[in-house]
Design a protein around this motif. Structure first.
Motif, PDB file in Angstrom:
ATOM      1  N   TYR A   1      31.835 101.237  46.063  1.00 45.03           N
ATOM      2  CA  TYR A   1      31.634 100.462  44.844  1.00 45.03           C
ATOM      3  C   TYR A   1      31.071 101.286  43.683  1.00 45.03           C
ATOM      4  O   TYR A   1      31.581 101.179  42.565  1.00 45.03           O
ATOM      5  CB  TYR A   1      30.733  99.260  45.123  1.00 45.03           C
ATOM      6  N   PRO A   2      30.031 102.112  43.894  1.00 46.64           N
ATOM      7  CA  PRO A   2      29.496 102.868  42.755  1.00 46.64           C
ATOM      8  C   PRO A   2      30.516 103.799  42.110  1.00 46.64           C
ATOM      9  O   PRO A   2      30.360 104.190  40.955  1.00 46.64           O
ATOM     10  CB  PRO A   2      28.341 103.672  43.377  1.00 46.64           C
ATOM     11  N   PHE A   3      31.563 104.166  42.835  1.00 48.70           N
ATOM     12  CA  PHE A   3      32.544 105.088  42.299  1.00 48.70           C
ATOM     13  C   PHE A   3      33.726 104.382  41.619  1.00 48.70           C
ATOM     14  O   PHE A   3      34.553 105.046  41.010  1.00 48.70           O
ATOM     15  CB  PHE A   3      33.062 105.999  43.419  1.00 48.70           C
ATOM     16  N   LYS A   4      33.781 103.069  41.736  1.00 46.88           N
ATOM     17  CA  LYS A   4      34.899 102.349  41.122  1.00 46.88           C
ATOM     18  C   LYS A   4      34.991 102.588  39.613  1.00 46.88           C
ATOM     19  O   LYS A   4      36.087 102.803  39.094  1.00 46.88           O
ATOM     20  CB  LYS A   4      34.808 100.849  41.426  1.00 46.88           C
ATOM     21  N   PRO A   5      33.865 102.565  38.880  1.00 47.25           N
ATOM     22  CA  PRO A   5      33.974 102.837  37.445  1.00 47.25           C
ATOM     23  C   PRO A   5      34.597 104.193  37.143  1.00 47.25           C
ATOM     24  O   PRO A   5      35.302 104.352  36.141  1.00 47.25           O
ATOM     25  CB  PRO A   5      32.519 102.768  36.963  1.00 47.25           C
ATOM     26  N   LEU A   6      34.352 105.178  38.010  1.00 47.95           N
ATOM     27  CA  LEU A   6      34.912 106.511  37.794  1.00 47.95           C
ATOM     28  C   LEU A   6      36.411 106.539  38.061  1.00 47.95           C
ATOM     29  O   LEU A   6      37.128 107.419  37.554  1.00 47.95           O
ATOM     30  CB  LEU A   6      34.209 107.528  38.694  1.00 47.95           C
TER      31      LEU A   6
ATOM     32  N   ARG B   1      34.781  97.015  34.314  1.00 48.34           N
ATOM     33  CA  ARG B   1      36.218  96.782  34.305  1.00 48.34           C
ATOM     34  C   ARG B   1      36.794  96.760  32.885  1.00 48.34           C
ATOM     35  O   ARG B   1      38.011  96.794  32.701  1.00 48.34           O
ATOM     36  CB  ARG B   1      36.553  95.468  35.005  1.00 48.34           C
ATOM     37  N   GLY B   2      35.923  96.708  31.877  1.00 49.30           N
ATOM     38  CA  GLY B   2      36.384  96.651  30.502  1.00 49.30           C
ATOM     39  C   GLY B   2      37.351  97.766  30.122  1.00 49.30           C
ATOM     40  O   GLY B   2      38.411  97.509  29.540  1.00 49.30           O
ATOM     41  N   PRO B   3      37.033  99.038  30.428  1.00 54.59           N
ATOM     42  CA  PRO B   3      37.974 100.121  30.095  1.00 54.59           C
ATOM     43  C   PRO B   3      39.344  99.953  30.757  1.00 54.59           C
ATOM     44  O   PRO B   3      40.360 100.359  30.187  1.00 54.59           O
ATOM     45  CB  PRO B   3      37.248 101.372  30.609  1.00 54.59           C
ATOM     46  N   LEU B   4      39.373  99.355  31.945  1.00 50.14           N
ATOM     47  CA  LEU B   4      40.662  99.113  32.600  1.00 50.14           C
ATOM     48  C   LEU B   4      41.491  98.136  31.782  1.00 50.14           C
ATOM     49  O   LEU B   4      42.680  98.365  31.528  1.00 50.14           O
ATOM     50  CB  LEU B   4      40.438  98.557  34.009  1.00 50.14           C
ATOM     51  N   TYR B   5      40.851  97.056  31.328  1.00 48.85           N
ATOM     52  CA  TYR B   5      41.586  96.059  30.556  1.00 48.85           C
ATOM     53  C   TYR B   5      42.057  96.622  29.219  1.00 48.85           C
ATOM     54  O   TYR B   5      43.166  96.338  28.769  1.00 48.85           O
ATOM     55  CB  TYR B   5      40.725  94.825  30.333  1.00 48.85           C
ATOM     56  N   ARG B   6      41.236  97.444  28.598  1.00 50.22           N
ATOM     57  CA  ARG B   6      41.664  98.039  27.322  1.00 50.22           C
ATOM     58  C   ARG B   6      42.804  99.037  27.520  1.00 50.22           C
ATOM     59  O   ARG B   6      43.610  99.252  26.611  1.00 50.22           O
ATOM     60  CB  ARG B   6      40.472  98.710  26.636  1.00 50.22           C
ATOM     61  N   SER B   7      42.883  99.610  28.730  1.00 47.99           N
ATOM     62  CA  SER B   7      43.968 100.564  28.996  1.00 47.99           C
ATOM     63  C   SER B   7      45.321  99.882  29.133  1.00 47.99           C
ATOM     64  O   SER B   7      46.355 100.553  29.150  1.00 47.99           O
ATOM     65  CB  SER B   7      43.669 101.359  30.280  1.00 47.99           C
ATOM     66  N   PHE B   8      45.350  98.548  29.240  1.00 53.07           N
ATOM     67  CA  PHE B   8      46.614  97.821  29.369  1.00 53.07           C
ATOM     68  C   PHE B   8      47.474  97.920  28.105  1.00 53.07           C
ATOM     69  O   PHE B   8      48.677  97.694  28.158  1.00 53.07           O
ATOM     70  CB  PHE B   8      46.359  96.336  29.640  1.00 53.07           C
ATOM     71  N   SER B   9      46.853  98.210  26.978  1.00 54.98           N
ATOM     72  CA  SER B   9      47.571  98.172  25.700  1.00 54.98           C
ATOM     73  C   SER B   9      48.702  99.192  25.685  1.00 54.98           C
ATOM     74  O   SER B   9      48.605 100.266  26.264  1.00 54.98           O
ATOM     75  CB  SER B   9      46.619  98.432  24.540  1.00 54.98           C
ATOM     76  N   ARG B  10      49.777  98.840  25.006  1.00 50.12           N
ATOM     77  CA  ARG B  10      50.908  99.752  24.853  1.00 50.12           C
ATOM     78  C   ARG B  10      51.193  99.938  23.371  1.00 50.12           C
ATOM     79  O   ARG B  10      50.940  99.060  22.551  1.00 50.12           O
ATOM     80  CB  ARG B  10      52.152  99.220  25.571  1.00 50.12           C
ATOM     81  N   GLU B  11      51.698 101.107  23.036  1.00 50.40           N
ATOM     82  CA  GLU B  11      52.028 101.474  21.652  1.00 50.40           C
ATOM     83  C   GLU B  11      50.836 101.211  20.742  1.00 50.40           C
ATOM     84  O   GLU B  11      49.766 101.751  20.967  1.00 50.40           O
ATOM     85  CB  GLU B  11      53.307 100.739  21.227  1.00 50.40           C
ATOM     86  N   ALA B  12      50.994 100.334  19.741  1.00 45.80           N
ATOM     87  CA  ALA B  12      49.906 100.123  18.780  1.00 45.80           C
ATOM     88  C   ALA B  12      49.115  98.849  19.062  1.00 45.80           C
ATOM     89  O   ALA B  12      48.399  98.345  18.193  1.00 45.80           O
ATOM     90  CB  ALA B  12      50.480 100.074  17.358  1.00 45.80           C
ATOM     91  N   GLN B  13      49.204  98.329  20.273  1.00 46.54           N
ATOM     92  CA  GLN B  13      48.464  97.118  20.607  1.00 46.54           C
ATOM     93  C   GLN B  13      46.956  97.379  20.613  1.00 46.54           C
ATOM     94  O   GLN B  13      46.505  98.488  20.869  1.00 46.54           O
ATOM     95  CB  GLN B  13      48.887  96.585  21.976  1.00 46.54           C
ATOM     96  N   ARG B  14      46.199  96.297  20.352  1.00 51.65           N
ATOM     97  CA  ARG B  14      44.730  96.384  20.377  1.00 51.65           C
ATOM     98  C   ARG B  14      44.196  95.266  21.255  1.00 51.65           C
ATOM     99  O   ARG B  14      44.560  94.098  21.073  1.00 51.65           O
ATOM    100  CB  ARG B  14      44.171  96.277  18.957  1.00 51.65           C
ATOM    101  N   ILE B  15      43.351  95.616  22.213  1.00 54.04           N
ATOM    102  CA  ILE B  15      42.739  94.635  23.098  1.00 54.04           C
ATOM    103  C   ILE B  15      41.251  94.568  22.795  1.00 54.04           C
ATOM    104  O   ILE B  15      40.554  95.579  22.839  1.00 54.04           O
ATOM    105  CB  ILE B  15      42.976  94.999  24.570  1.00 54.04           C
ATOM    106  N   GLU B  16      40.772  93.374  22.485  1.00 56.39           N
ATOM    107  CA  GLU B  16      39.362  93.158  22.191  1.00 56.39           C
ATOM    108  C   GLU B  16      38.766  92.259  23.266  1.00 56.39           C
ATOM    109  O   GLU B  16      39.313  91.193  23.570  1.00 56.39           O
ATOM    110  CB  GLU B  16      39.188  92.497  20.813  1.00 56.39           C
ATOM    111  N   LEU B  17      37.656  92.691  23.851  1.00 57.68           N
ATOM    112  CA  LEU B  17      37.010  91.952  24.931  1.00 57.68           C
ATOM    113  C   LEU B  17      35.738  91.288  24.416  1.00 57.68           C
ATOM    114  O   LEU B  17      34.797  91.973  24.007  1.00 57.68           O
ATOM    115  CB  LEU B  17      36.680  92.890  26.087  1.00 57.68           C
TER     116      LEU B  17
END
Length: 258
Positions: free
Chosen positions: A27-32, A134-150
């Protein structure tokens, strides 16, 4: 016989301890691992750019224990994505993100420059929410010029409403997807607060419209009761339901009025 039972019990305890230790150490390594998980997910999605393939992908994706499975029936969520693909939304508000699978699917059918806003808590009363890592994972979903705001806060709070309006900067929503607070009062408030932000003809979608009850998964009231009121007198209302006897899930859609 007694010795055999004792050995079996010891073996079960040892196996349980190993599983617990493995999870505790991992678990502690999941963010990495998040950057690697995001790249693996995007690569798999690019390999088969089809809605059914994307739905299957998010259902089964597992990178070192990092999953994104949506709490959706595959046929129902795929049906919604097909509708959205015919008129790609440019501004999306999702209330209730949880594991992120639905958010990922929305990025695939939204416009290349879409703004997607996710609202969720750390822990939700209805099993949703997600930890901050998990926030960085969700922001990584964006494609091209999309913007994801959490927006990690209660959708019913005044602060959440101000933040969402600030992010939209005066532009209307094309899609409001409500899958957060499943009480009657909660879902009604979400639609009352954010429904007016949807452009005329835009889509308001509710998840979990199928009634539950004894022996079923869902709540006998809540979302199903509110959906019954919302769709009344709206001939354009649409219900994406694979099985009304399932006791949960189901997606209801209406068009925002002029």
């Amino acid at each position: 016989m007694g010795g055999f039972v004792d050995k079996a019990a010891v073996t079960l305890r040892e196996n349980g301890l190993r599983r617990f230790t493995f999870k505790a150490l991992r678990y502690p390594f999941k963010p990495l691992l998040i950057p690697h998980a995001g790249k693996a997910l995007l690569a798999a999605a690019a390999a088969r750019p089809e809605i059914d393939a994307w739905v299957d992908l998010v259902k089964r994706f597992n990178y070192a224990g990092i999953t994104v499975a949506p709490w959706q029936v595959a046929v129902e969520i795929a049906g919604l994505m097909r509708i959205l693909a015919t008129e790609p939304p440019a501004r999306v508000l999702e209330i209730g993100t949880a594991s992120g699978g639905t958010l990922f699917l929305l990025t695939r059918v939204a416009t290349p420059d879409a703004l997607l806003i996710s609202v969720d808590l750390r822990r939700g009363q209805f099993g949703g929410g997600y930890p901050r890592w998990r926030g960085p994972l969700y922001r990584s979903f964006s494609r091209e010029a999309q913007r994801i705001e959490l927006v990690r806060s209660d959708s019913h709070s005044a602060d959440s409403g101000r933040r969402i309006r600030r992010l939209l900067d005066g532009e209307p929503l094309d899609l409001l997807f409500v899958d957060g607070d499943h009480t009657y009062e909660g879902v009604k408030q979400d639609v009352a607060d954010y429904g007016p932000l949807v452009r005329p003809g835009g889509i308001i979608a509710l998840h979990d419209i199928v009634p539950g009850g004894p022996g079923k998964h869902g709540d006998p009231g809540g979302v199903p009761d509110f959906w019954g009121e919302l769709k009344a007198g709206r001939p354009e209302a649409m219900e994406l339901v694979e099985d009304w006897e399932w006791g949960s899930c189901g997606i209801g859609l209406i068009r925002a009025p002029a």
